[in-house]
Enzyme design. Structure first.
Site, PDB file in Angstrom:
ATOM      1  CG  HIS A 162     -10.485 -28.709 -15.297  1.00  0.00           C
ATOM      2  ND1 HIS A 162     -10.002 -27.874 -14.316  1.00  0.00           N
ATOM      3  CD2 HIS A 162      -9.742 -28.452 -16.412  1.00  0.00           C
ATOM      4  CE1 HIS A 162      -9.006 -27.146 -14.803  1.00  0.00           C
ATOM      5  NE2 HIS A 162      -8.830 -27.478 -16.075  1.00  0.00           N
ATOM      6  CD  GLU A 163     -10.054 -30.667 -19.851  1.00  0.00           C
ATOM      7  OE1 GLU A 163     -10.136 -29.806 -20.754  1.00  0.00           O
ATOM      8  OE2 GLU A 163      -9.061 -30.760 -19.103  1.00  0.00           O
TER       9      GLU A 163
ATOM     10  CG  HIS B 182     -10.786 -25.510 -19.975  1.00  0.00           C
ATOM     11  ND1 HIS B 182     -10.399 -24.323 -19.408  1.00  0.00           N
ATOM     12  CD2 HIS B 182      -9.918 -26.452 -19.498  1.00  0.00           C
ATOM     13  CE1 HIS B 182      -9.346 -24.520 -18.624  1.00  0.00           C
ATOM     14  NE2 HIS B 182      -9.039 -25.805 -18.656  1.00  0.00           N
TER      15      HIS B 182
ATOM     16  CG  HIS C 115      -6.146 -23.228 -16.147  1.00  0.00           C
ATOM     17  ND1 HIS C 115      -5.118 -23.598 -16.975  1.00  0.00           N
ATOM     18  CD2 HIS C 115      -7.001 -24.286 -16.123  1.00  0.00           C
ATOM     19  CE1 HIS C 115      -5.328 -24.823 -17.431  1.00  0.00           C
ATOM     20  NE2 HIS C 115      -6.464 -25.255 -16.929  1.00  0.00           N
TER      21      HIS C 115
END
Length: 405
Positions: free
Chosen positions: A356-357, A360, A366
């Site tokens: 997930h990171e 980013h 998101h």
């Protein structure tokens, strides 16, 4: 007098024809058999009721370039998995090399094999299940106790559905040896009443669009696969178990490979070291800013500002934050001044946090799709689903997404 017996001759011809047909059939069968032996993967089975490091290592070390069929068996449960080695991803945990193996998408199964540990992960009835095995008995006992400890406080009658020690079937004494542990992550989180975590405010936007992603910085097809280095630094004082951090790395790599066919053009190389840096408090934003500053001031890191960095710890940060990162901070064509960095927990109960990171860092925002890796609340899903996010990830890795990919 010689009398022709046509009936007899017919029988002889029939026998000759049958013999020839049998010979041709035998040759055909032999050819088919030869083709099968060359093209078809070897099939083996693993008994999950007694699975050990040796069992997993034996089967995975035997996976050829053609792959291998492995049948997972467990008290009526049978799953046939076509296993292939992931040759694109390299993982070095201190001095230990780790290899990754994946089943087909429909198999929902993956393996991790290190010199001292092995992991089997799969989904069954929508639930995430992990088998973890260590080579050395002492370490296996330590891991078993580590995962068992929280359940001892709950006294839940259905504990075995969430956590179970697997014993050596060859040991008949009362003190059987533990050879692996089985953990159903979804059931474990319910029994242990683990907090629901979210990713809200889990990234920091850089002062400007980092290193401006422009058309001139992209190419339609890369001339060769690009190796993306991800340097994971163990926070000072934090205990990290290799089975957990390697699973986070596997999820991170697979999440990117699935984007517009990037597995053809990207290789990931993860390494794990220890840093002297530790977050000054539980504030994740402050921790990430301090981590980035420590990289910039470290003379050993000079010249390596074009890589991605993660500070990793077993625990979380204040307000149940699982990770934090600089948003849209990596482009394959430019150095990032160490802002292509993030932080991630390695906890088994929260798979995909590093993925997930990393999303980013590569520019993914998101989404409002609860089955998307980039959903703002942790759900455990591991794939990018947003076309917008996938396009920006592809651009940041150096090329436009080709039509049809």
């Amino acid at each position: 007098m010689f009398i022709l017996n046509f009936n007899k001759m017919k029988n002889v011809k029939l026998l000759l024809m049958l013999g020839t047909a049998a010979l041709l059939a035998a040759c055909s069968n032999e050819a088919d058999s030869l083709t099968t032996s060359i093209d078809a993967p070897v099939t083996a089975s693993i008994d999950l009721q007694s699975v050990s490091y040796t069992d997993l290592a034996t089967q995975l070390n035997d996976v050829s370039d053609f792959g291998k069929m492995i049948i997972l068996k467990d008290n009526g449960f049978n799953r046939q998995v076509h296993v292939s080695m992931d040759k694109r991803t390299k993982i070095q945990l201190d001095n230990e090399n780790v290899r990754l193996f994946n089943g087909r998408d429909k198999d929902s199964t993956s393996f991790i094999l290190g010199d001292e540990f092995a992991v089997l992960r799969f989904y069954r009835n929508g639930e995430s299940i992990s088998y973890i095995a260590y080579k050395e008995a002492q370490m296996m006992n330590e891991i078993a106790e580590f995962y068992a400890a929280p359940f001892k406080k709950t006294r839940a009658i259905n504990e075995k559905e969430a956590f179970e020690c697997i014993y050596d079937s060859r040991t008949r004494s009362a003190g059987k040896d533990i050879v692996s542990v089985k953990i159903n992550i979804d059931k474990a989180k319910k029994i242990l009443n683990l907090p629901e975590c979210d990713y809200i405010n889990d990234y920091i936007k850089t002062p400007q669009v980092p290193h401006g992603i422009t058309e001139s910085q992209t190419r339609a097809v890369p001339s060769e696969p690009k190796t993306v280095y991800v340097i994971c630094l163990r926070e000072n004082g934090s205990t990290i178990y290799p089975n957990e951090v390697s699973a986070q790395m596997q999820d991170a790599a697979n999440s990117v490979y699935a984007v517009h066919g990037l597995k053809r053009y990207v290789n990931f190389h993860f390494v794990l070291y220890t840093t002297e840096y530790s977050c000054p408090s539980g504030d994740a934003k402050e921790g990430l800013e301090g981590f980035t500053a420590s990289l910039k001031s470290n003379p050993k890191a000079e010249g390596y500002d074009d890589q991605i960095y993660f500070l990793i710890r077993w625990g979380t940060w204040d307000n149940k934050i699982l990770g934090m990162s600089w948003f849209n901070s990596y482009n394959v064509n430019t150095a990032s001044d160490f802002e292509a960095s993030g932080m991630s927990t390695t906890q088994l109960m929260y798979p995909g946090v590093m993925a997930h990171e990393l999303g980013h860092i590569l520019g993914a925002e998101h989404t409002d799709n609860s089955k998307d890796l980039m959903y703002a609340t942790f759900t455990g899903y591991l794939s990018h689903l947003s076309e917008k996010n996938m396009d920006i990830i592809a651009k940041n890795l150096g090329w436009e997404a080709a039509d049809g990919d």
